[in-house]
Design a protein around this motif. Structure first.
Motif, PDB file in Angstrom:
ATOM      1  N   ASP A  11       0.824  -1.208   0.000  1.00  0.00           N
ATOM      2  CA  ASP A  11       0.000   0.000   0.000  1.00  0.00           C
ATOM      3  C   ASP A  11       0.861   1.261   0.000  1.00  0.00           C
ATOM      4  OD1 ASP A  11      -2.266  -1.525  -0.042  1.00  0.00           O
ATOM      5  OD2 ASP A  11      -2.717  -1.308   2.088  1.00  0.00           O
ATOM      6  N   LYS A  12       1.981   1.233   0.716  1.00  0.00           N
ATOM      7  CA  LYS A  12       2.850   2.405   0.763  1.00  0.00           C
ATOM      8  C   LYS A  12       3.453   2.688  -0.613  1.00  0.00           C
ATOM      9  CE  LYS A  12       6.495   4.638   3.449  1.00  0.00           C
ATOM     10  NZ  LYS A  12       5.654   5.772   3.834  1.00  0.00           N
ATOM     11  N   LEU A  13       3.817   1.621  -1.323  1.00  0.00           N
ATOM     12  CA  LEU A  13       4.353   1.806  -2.674  1.00  0.00           C
ATOM     13  C   LEU A  13       3.284   2.360  -3.615  1.00  0.00           C
ATOM     14  CD1 LEU A  13       6.621  -1.332  -3.190  1.00  0.00           C
ATOM     15  CD2 LEU A  13       7.347   1.035  -2.930  1.00  0.00           C
ATOM     16  N   LEU A  14       2.060   1.854  -3.489  1.00  0.00           N
ATOM     17  CA  LEU A  14       0.979   2.380  -4.317  1.00  0.00           C
ATOM     18  C   LEU A  14       0.763   3.869  -4.067  1.00  0.00           C
ATOM     19  CD1 LEU A  14      -1.751  -0.441  -4.166  1.00  0.00           C
ATOM     20  CD2 LEU A  14      -0.363   0.227  -6.144  1.00  0.00           C
ATOM     21  N   THR A  50       7.749 -10.910  -6.823  1.00  0.00           N
ATOM     22  CA  THR A  50       6.371 -11.151  -7.254  1.00  0.00           C
ATOM     23  C   THR A  50       5.598  -9.850  -7.488  1.00  0.00           C
ATOM     24  OG1 THR A  50       5.605 -11.346  -4.959  1.00  0.00           O
ATOM     25  CG2 THR A  50       6.276 -13.374  -6.072  1.00  0.00           C
ATOM     26  N   TRP A  51       6.173  -8.704  -7.115  1.00  0.00           N
ATOM     27  CA  TRP A  51       5.498  -7.420  -7.310  1.00  0.00           C
ATOM     28  C   TRP A  51       6.007  -6.682  -8.541  1.00  0.00           C
ATOM     29  CZ3 TRP A  51       5.611  -5.043  -1.668  1.00  0.00           C
ATOM     30  CH2 TRP A  51       4.794  -5.820  -0.846  1.00  0.00           C
ATOM     31  N   VAL A  52       6.991  -7.237  -9.219  1.00  0.00           N
ATOM     32  CA  VAL A  52       7.650  -6.515 -10.309  1.00  0.00           C
ATOM     33  C   VAL A  52       6.655  -6.078 -11.374  1.00  0.00           C
ATOM     34  CG1 VAL A  52       9.213  -6.805 -12.272  1.00  0.00           C
ATOM     35  CG2 VAL A  52       9.949  -7.468  -9.971  1.00  0.00           C
ATOM     36  N   ALA A  53       5.853  -7.016 -11.877  1.00  0.00           N
ATOM     37  CA  ALA A  53       4.968  -6.699 -13.005  1.00  0.00           C
ATOM     38  C   ALA A  53       3.973  -5.604 -12.649  1.00  0.00           C
ATOM     39  CB  ALA A  53       4.239  -7.962 -13.454  1.00  0.00           C
ATOM     40  N   GLU A  54       3.350  -5.715 -11.485  1.00  0.00           N
ATOM     41  CA  GLU A  54       2.331  -4.742 -11.088  1.00  0.00           C
ATOM     42  C   GLU A  54       2.907  -3.336 -11.010  1.00  0.00           C
ATOM     43  OE1 GLU A  54      -0.556  -3.679  -7.273  1.00  0.00           O
ATOM     44  OE2 GLU A  54       0.634  -5.530  -7.271  1.00  0.00           O
ATOM     45  N   GLN A  83      20.203 -25.737  -6.012  1.00  0.00           N
ATOM     46  CA  GLN A  83      18.815 -25.627  -6.461  1.00  0.00           C
ATOM     47  C   GLN A  83      18.586 -24.341  -7.250  1.00  0.00           C
ATOM     48  OE1 GLN A  83      15.943 -27.973  -5.865  1.00  0.00           O
ATOM     49  NE2 GLN A  83      15.526 -26.705  -7.641  1.00  0.00           N
ATOM     50  N   LEU A  84      19.293 -23.287  -6.908  1.00  0.00           N
ATOM     51  CA  LEU A  84      19.124 -22.019  -7.606  1.00  0.00           C
ATOM     52  C   LEU A  84      19.483 -22.103  -9.081  1.00  0.00           C
ATOM     53  CD1 LEU A  84      20.405 -19.594  -4.839  1.00  0.00           C
ATOM     54  CD2 LEU A  84      18.162 -19.447  -5.974  1.00  0.00           C
ATOM     55  N   LYS A  85      20.212 -23.139  -9.462  1.00  0.00           N
ATOM     56  CA  LYS A  85      20.517 -23.354 -10.873  1.00  0.00           C
ATOM     57  C   LYS A  85      19.331 -23.970 -11.615  1.00  0.00           C
ATOM     58  CE  LYS A  85      25.383 -24.207  -9.728  1.00  0.00           C
ATOM     59  NZ  LYS A  85      26.469 -25.227  -9.701  1.00  0.00           N
ATOM     60  N   SER A  86      18.349 -24.459 -10.863  1.00  0.00           N
ATOM     61  CA  SER A  86      17.154 -25.052 -11.459  1.00  0.00           C
ATOM     62  C   SER A  86      15.927 -24.386 -10.842  1.00  0.00           C
ATOM     63  CB  SER A  86      17.121 -26.571 -11.226  1.00  0.00           C
ATOM     64  OG  SER A  86      15.962 -27.150 -11.787  1.00  0.00           O
ATOM     65  N   THR A  87      15.682 -23.174 -11.284  1.00  0.00           N
ATOM     66  CA  THR A  87      14.561 -22.405 -10.753  1.00  0.00           C
ATOM     67  C   THR A  87      13.810 -21.739 -11.899  1.00  0.00           C
ATOM     68  OG1 THR A  87      15.969 -20.459 -10.473  1.00  0.00           O
ATOM     69  CG2 THR A  87      15.667 -21.876  -8.548  1.00  0.00           C
ATOM     70  N   GLN A  88      12.661 -21.197 -11.552  1.00  0.00           N
ATOM     71  CA  GLN A  88      11.853 -20.504 -12.545  1.00  0.00           C
ATOM     72  C   GLN A  88      11.067 -19.399 -11.846  1.00  0.00           C
ATOM     73  OE1 GLN A  88      10.099 -23.013 -15.466  1.00  0.00           O
ATOM     74  NE2 GLN A  88       8.331 -21.711 -15.796  1.00  0.00           N
ATOM     75  N   PRO A  89      10.996 -18.215 -12.450  1.00  0.00           N
ATOM     76  CA  PRO A  89      10.175 -17.163 -11.853  1.00  0.00           C
ATOM     77  C   PRO A  89       8.715 -17.315 -12.263  1.00  0.00           C
ATOM     78  CG  PRO A  89      11.272 -16.322 -13.801  1.00  0.00           C
ATOM     79  CD  PRO A  89      11.734 -17.753 -13.634  1.00  0.00           C
ATOM     80  N   LEU A  90       7.842 -16.751 -11.455  1.00  0.00           N
ATOM     81  CA  LEU A  90       6.445 -16.669 -11.862  1.00  0.00           C
ATOM     82  C   LEU A  90       6.333 -15.760 -13.079  1.00  0.00           C
ATOM     83  CD1 LEU A  90       4.681 -16.226  -8.424  1.00  0.00           C
ATOM     84  CD2 LEU A  90       4.756 -18.292  -9.803  1.00  0.00           C
ATOM     85  N   PRO A  91       5.372 -16.003 -13.943  1.00  0.00           N
ATOM     86  CA  PRO A  91       5.198 -15.125 -15.118  1.00  0.00           C
ATOM     87  C   PRO A  91       5.016 -13.673 -14.702  1.00  0.00           C
ATOM     88  CG  PRO A  91       3.872 -17.104 -15.342  1.00  0.00           C
ATOM     89  CD  PRO A  91       4.413 -17.116 -13.935  1.00  0.00           C
ATOM     90  N   LEU A  92       5.705 -12.782 -15.385  1.00  0.00           N
ATOM     91  CA  LEU A  92       5.669 -11.368 -15.028  1.00  0.00           C
ATOM     92  C   LEU A  92       4.485 -10.675 -15.691  1.00  0.00           C
ATOM     93  CD1 LEU A  92       9.418 -10.313 -15.016  1.00  0.00           C
ATOM     94  CD2 LEU A  92       7.952 -10.910 -13.095  1.00  0.00           C
ATOM     95  N   ILE A  93       3.319 -10.969 -15.157  1.00  0.00           N
ATOM     96  CA  ILE A  93       2.115 -10.244 -15.536  1.00  0.00           C
ATOM     97  C   ILE A  93       1.420  -9.812 -14.243  1.00  0.00           C
ATOM     98  CG2 ILE A  93       1.823 -11.421 -17.753  1.00  0.00           C
ATOM     99  CD1 ILE A  93      -0.339 -13.146 -16.457  1.00  0.00           C
TER     100      ILE A  93
END
Length: 407
Positions: free
Chosen positions: A71-74, A91-95, A356-366
């Motif tokens: 909320d503060k960022l908004l 997880t907040w990048v896209a928004e 494990q960090l070599k086998s990771t995936q981010p959530l879709p950036l939408i």
């Protein structure tokens, strides 16, 4: 008397003018040599003192609780009154990128030695890029592993932990057979990212532009069925049950998935099982991909101190600084060179996180994906607790996704 009064007034005006000029000079000096940083990490305020000593800059750190940060960022975006540097969760990048929060750093990458994308884990870099822009530089990363009781898993044939999901199911059946109130895995039910991890491991991927049709993929249904299996066969407890660390300590729930912060928490909360637990890479199906999380440092879009902000971020991205931050706050370096330090290589549990960090995936950036995750948790609740047929539940979920994307 009037002359004296007039002289006094003139003197006071002169003094105030001089003081005002000095104050203005002081403010300009402070403005030039001071940057404001918003973070959700309370430890940063103490940590940046070294940078202040090295650079001569003043770093004013404001710590914002995670629950208030969104909320503060908004509010900052709406008012245009933000910091110079801000921490942003992956997880907040896209928004917030879509809202125009960040300065595009693309043209600055080559100007700073620690900004090269080659320095960082691939998954971390993917979460700094949105719509052709670079919105930040990776600060720290996290991912998920399997925590397990080595002694108890040894009793069912897996002393080094399950390698695959088939192993997980086999071990879970044997662990549940120990008797009443004996489970295998504390399966996450409130983490909106976890079901997508299961889906990635089944070979599923979200393709931006295909919308709700992504969830027609049989691999996605395989993940939902796998999640449900653990509750259907009582491998996992549907109700809350015992306190989390008590259940791990007494062995009634000898496996769970979590991040690096729980290494120290277990050592502190359950010292009685020292030497009887370990961490393992995520179980493999089609692959063993885990999520990549963490945070980046970004520059607020209208900061007037871009150069000073980037110098600070460059320092925070340096391998030595990132090792120091790990020692200070137990958060894992995003800079891959930092992982050559003995502080990480000589700790087998931490180095497993590095693997494990070599086998990771981010959530879709939408921007809508976080809401999709929350809706998926509701869908899983309907299946696991309400007994709703999986095909029907997924059909309803696709309708919800369509609605979210159309808003």
């Amino acid at each position: 008397m009037k002359k004296k009064t007039g002289l006094f007034v003139a003197m006071m005006v002169g003094i105030l003018f001089i003081l005002g000029a000095c104050s203005s000079d002081d403010e300009q000096a402070e403005s030039k040599d001071t940057i404001k940083v918003w973070t959700m990490s309370p430890a940063l305020e103490e940590f940046v003192k070294e940078y202040e000593n090295e650079s001569g800059m003043t770093v004013k750190v404001q710590t914002i609780p995670w629950e208030n940060a969104h909320d503060k960022l908004l509010t900052a975006v709406a008012s245009g009154e933000g910091p110079d540097v801000l921490q942003i969760g992956t997880t907040w990048v896209a928004e917030f990128a879509e809202a125009g929060t960040f300065l595009d750093l693309t043209d600055y990458i080559d100007d700073y030695e620690n900004f090269s994308p080659d320095n960082f884990f691939k998954g971390a870099i993917e979460t700094t890029q949105y719509d052709g822009e670079t919105i930040g530089i990776p600060w720290y990363v996290d991912t998920r592993l399997l925590f397990y009781r080595t002694d108890i898993l040894a009793d069912v044939g897996y002393p080094e932990g399950p390698e695959t999901w088939e192993d997980m199911i086999d071990a879970s059946r044997k662990l549940t057979a120990r008797g009443d109130d004996q489970y295998a895995l504390d399966m996450p039910t409130t983490d909106p990212q976890f079901p997508f991890m299961l889906a990635w491991e089944q070979g599923w991927n979200y393709k931006i532009g295909e919308g709700a049709a992504n969830f027609e993929d049989p691999a996605f249904k395989d993940a939902i069925e796998l999640h449900h299996l653990f509750f259907e066969e009582n491998f996992s407890q549907l109700e809350e049950g015992k306190e989390f660390f008590q259940a791990f300590s007494d062995g009634s729930k000898p496996m769970f998935f979590s991040g690096p912060w729980d290494i120290q928490t277990i050592k502190d909360r359950a010292p009685e099982i020292d030497g009887k637990w370990d961490v393992h890479l995520m179980p493999k199906a089609e692959n063993n991909k885990s999520m990549i999380g963490g945070a980046h440092f970004s520059v607020f879009h209208n900061s007037e101190k871009v150069d000073q902000s980037l110098e600070f971020i460059n320092w925070m991205a340096d391998p030595e600084t990132q090792v120091a931050w790990y020692k200070h706050n137990s958060e894992l370096p995003a800079n891959m060179s930092a992982w050559e330090d003995p502080a990480l290589t000589e700790d087998p549990m931490v180095s497993t996180f590095g693997e494990q960090l070599k086998s990771t995936q981010p959530l879709p950036l939408i921007p809508e994906f976080e809401r999709m995750g929350q809706e998926l948790l509701t869908t899983l609740e309907q299946i696991n607790r309400g007994g709703v047929d999986i095909d029907k539940a997924l059909a309803d979920y696709r309708k919800e996704v369509s609605s979210i994307l159309e808003e």
